[in-house]
Design a protein around this motif. Structure first.
Motif, PDB file in Angstrom:
ATOM      1  N   HIS A  44     -16.870  59.711  -4.823  1.00 57.74           N
ATOM      2  CA  HIS A  44     -15.446  59.659  -5.196  1.00 57.74           C
ATOM      3  C   HIS A  44     -15.204  59.922  -6.677  1.00 57.74           C
ATOM      4  CE1 HIS A  44     -15.396  57.608  -1.297  1.00 57.74           C
ATOM      5  NE2 HIS A  44     -14.147  58.036  -1.229  1.00 57.74           N
TER       6      HIS A  44
ATOM      7  N   HIS B 218     -19.655  53.986  10.742  1.00 58.91           N
ATOM      8  CA  HIS B 218     -18.633  54.156   9.706  1.00 58.91           C
ATOM      9  C   HIS B 218     -18.001  55.535   9.843  1.00 58.91           C
ATOM     10  CE1 HIS B 218     -16.934  54.756   5.638  1.00 58.91           C
ATOM     11  NE2 HIS B 218     -16.633  53.476   5.780  1.00 58.91           N
TER      12      HIS B 218
ATOM     13  N   TYR C 228     -17.055  43.819  -4.590  1.00 59.63           N
ATOM     14  CA  TYR C 228     -16.744  44.782  -3.539  1.00 59.63           C
ATOM     15  C   TYR C 228     -17.917  44.735  -2.555  1.00 59.63           C
ATOM     16  CZ  TYR C 228     -15.295  49.492  -1.889  1.00 59.63           C
ATOM     17  OH  TYR C 228     -14.881  50.581  -1.165  1.00 59.63           O
TER      18      TYR C 228
ATOM     19  N   SER D 138     -15.347  49.373   6.277  1.00 59.49           N
ATOM     20  CA  SER D 138     -16.287  48.268   6.028  1.00 59.49           C
ATOM     21  C   SER D 138     -15.756  46.935   6.550  1.00 59.49           C
ATOM     22  CB  SER D 138     -16.538  48.115   4.529  1.00 59.49           C
ATOM     23  OG  SER D 138     -16.901  49.319   3.974  1.00 59.49           O
TER      24      SER D 138
ATOM     25  N   ASN E 238     -19.490  46.878  -1.171  1.00 59.26           N
ATOM     26  CA  ASN E 238     -20.506  47.905  -1.472  1.00 59.26           C
ATOM     27  C   ASN E 238     -21.447  47.411  -2.569  1.00 59.26           C
ATOM     28  OD1 ASN E 238     -18.282  49.152  -0.179  1.00 59.26           O
ATOM     29  ND2 ASN E 238     -18.911  51.161  -0.905  1.00 59.26           N
TER      30      ASN E 238
ATOM     31  N   PHE F 290     -26.048  48.594   2.745  1.00 57.02           N
ATOM     32  CA  PHE F 290     -25.308  47.348   2.452  1.00 57.02           C
ATOM     33  C   PHE F 290     -24.456  46.933   3.646  1.00 57.02           C
ATOM     34  CE2 PHE F 290     -21.959  50.345   1.063  1.00 57.02           C
ATOM     35  CZ  PHE F 290     -20.831  49.754   1.612  1.00 57.02           C
ATOM     36  N   MET F 291     -24.016  47.908   4.441  1.00 57.44           N
ATOM     37  CA  MET F 291     -23.196  47.587   5.620  1.00 57.44           C
ATOM     38  C   MET F 291     -24.066  46.914   6.689  1.00 57.44           C
ATOM     39  SD  MET F 291     -20.914  51.052   5.953  1.00 57.44           S
ATOM     40  CE  MET F 291     -19.700  51.450   4.687  1.00 57.44           C
TER      41      MET F 291
ATOM     42  N   GLU G 170     -11.676  54.258  -4.574  1.00 58.61           N
ATOM     43  CA  GLU G 170     -12.884  54.498  -5.377  1.00 58.61           C
ATOM     44  C   GLU G 170     -12.746  55.753  -6.244  1.00 58.61           C
ATOM     45  OE1 GLU G 170     -16.382  54.631  -2.909  1.00 58.61           O
ATOM     46  OE2 GLU G 170     -15.901  52.718  -1.990  1.00 58.61           O
TER      47      GLU G 170
HETATM   48  P1  13P Z   1     -14.115  51.832   3.423  1.00 52.75           P
HETATM   49  O1  13P Z   1     -14.362  50.381   3.459  1.00 52.75           O
HETATM   50  O2  13P Z   1     -12.722  52.198   3.008  1.00 52.75           O
HETATM   51  O3  13P Z   1     -14.464  52.465   4.716  1.00 52.75           O
HETATM   52  O4  13P Z   1     -15.040  52.480   2.315  1.00 52.75           O
HETATM   53  C1  13P Z   1     -16.421  52.382   2.370  1.00 52.75           C
HETATM   54  C2  13P Z   1     -17.066  53.280   1.444  1.00 52.75           C
HETATM   55  O5  13P Z   1     -18.261  53.294   1.304  1.00 52.75           O
HETATM   56  C3  13P Z   1     -16.233  54.154   0.669  1.00 52.75           C
HETATM   57  O6  13P Z   1     -17.022  54.962  -0.111  1.00 52.75           O
END
Ligand code: 13P
Ligand code: SF4
Length: 324
Positions: free
Chosen positions: A184, A33, A121, A50, A123, A72-73, A209
């Protein structure tokens, strides 16, 4: 982990050499990431947001997916490619948003709105995905919500900032779970205003976010990939960046002549590193590839259920030309 605390005793150069060798030897793919440390981004086979990472995991035919990101990813990668071993350098690499939405509490919340569908989402945990009708990322959330009938009742979880942003853009009235990203959500509005005044030639770009007052000041709002593309194509020379610091590495690589200013969390602190993302180090990456552990394990039941809303997201995104 400080360099002197390393268990291997290898230098960064040696670790990179060993990681690249293991990648080949084990037919592994390294997905990273944008919030990973630069030295990991630089040796990854793919660096992305993501949405991009989920797509890469889906089409991977490697024997092992090494996921340099958060839990989670890596779980999403496992759900989309269940027959492949998925490893994460540090199992503690979680996410405050995912943690803000436990399964039992969310089940109770969902039960109060029997007519609503659930959009989550990405996440969020695999358990929350099993309770969802559709998954979205910051790269497709607005378009996915807009693709649904106007009168569709929706619960949106777990990020209330992203959900609020979608409500404002689409004119919907989604019921929002009360979760936030601890990185964020604390970016300082006062600092944004000050930076804008001091740098009137700069554009403010923000991740959705961020809280509403920051987003209201933004010239551009988008996912990490979208922000990166914006800075590459846009004709400004200076940007105030409201997101995690890791993205600056690719922005500076893509546009070395441009200036990027990161939004602080308050007057004195540039604390907008995601402590979870930054748990992954070159050394842990090497060790997890060498030991093929820690590995992401999910039950077949969870994989089967959680895959449905993720595949739905990818299918709709394809139809809407948001992904290839
Ligand atoms: P992105 O999907 O925009 O990369 O965001 C992932 C994330 O965890 C943002 O905090
Ligand atoms: Fe989670 Fe926020 Fe870190 Fe992204 S930046 S992984 S949303 S805690």
């Amino acid at each position: 982990m400080k360099k002197e605390e390393r268990v291997t005793g290898y230098s960064d150069t040696k670790l990179v050499e060993k990681i690249l060798h293991l990648k080949q030897q084990k037919n592994a793919v390294l997905l990273a990431h944008f919030y990973q440390v630069p030295e990991i981004q630089d040796i990854a086979d793919y660096v992305g947001d993501s949405l991009g990472l989920a797509q890469k995991a889906l089409i991977s035919n490697a024997d092992m997916i090494v996921f340099a990101g958060v839990h989670f990813m890596a779980e999403t990668a496992k759900i989309l490619n269940p027959d492949t071993k998925v490893v994460l350098p540090d199992l503690e690499a979680g996410c405050s948003l995912a943690a803000s939405c436990p399964k039992d509490k969310f089940s109770e919340f969902k039960a109060k709105y029997p007519e609503h569908i659930v959009i989550s989402y990405i996440n969020c945990t695999a358990d929350i995905k099993t309770l969802s009708d559709l998954i979205c990322t910051s790269g497709n959330a607005v378009q996915l919500v807009e693709s649904l009938p106007k009168d569709q009742k929706i619960i949106f979880a777990p990020d209330k900032n992203l959900g609020g942003y979608i409500n404002r853009i689409t004119g919907r009235d989604m019921v929002l779970w009360d979760g936030t990203c601890e990185v964020h959500d604390i970016l300082s509005t006062e600092a944004v205003v000050k930076l804008k005044v001091e740098n009137s030639d700069a554009k403010l770009i923000a991740h959705p976010e961020c809280k509403a007052p920051v987003l209201e000041l933004a010239d551009y709002i988008g996912s990490t990939t979208a922000m990166l593309n914006f800075t590459s194509k846009d004709d400004s020379n200076k940007y105030i960046v409201a997101t995690e610091t890791g993205i600056l590495h690719q922005m500076r690589k893509n546009s070395p002549e441009k200036e990027f200013l990161i939004v602080p969390t308050d007057e004195n602190c540039l604390c907008n590193d995601c402590s979870y993302m930054k748990l992954n180090t070159l050394e842990k990456l090497y060790l997890c590839m060498e030991n093929e552990s820690p590995e992401i394990k999910l039950s077949n039941k969870v994989i089967k259920k959680a895959k449905i809303p993720i595949r739905k997201m990818l299918d709709i995104s394809k139809k809407l030309n948001l992904i290839k």
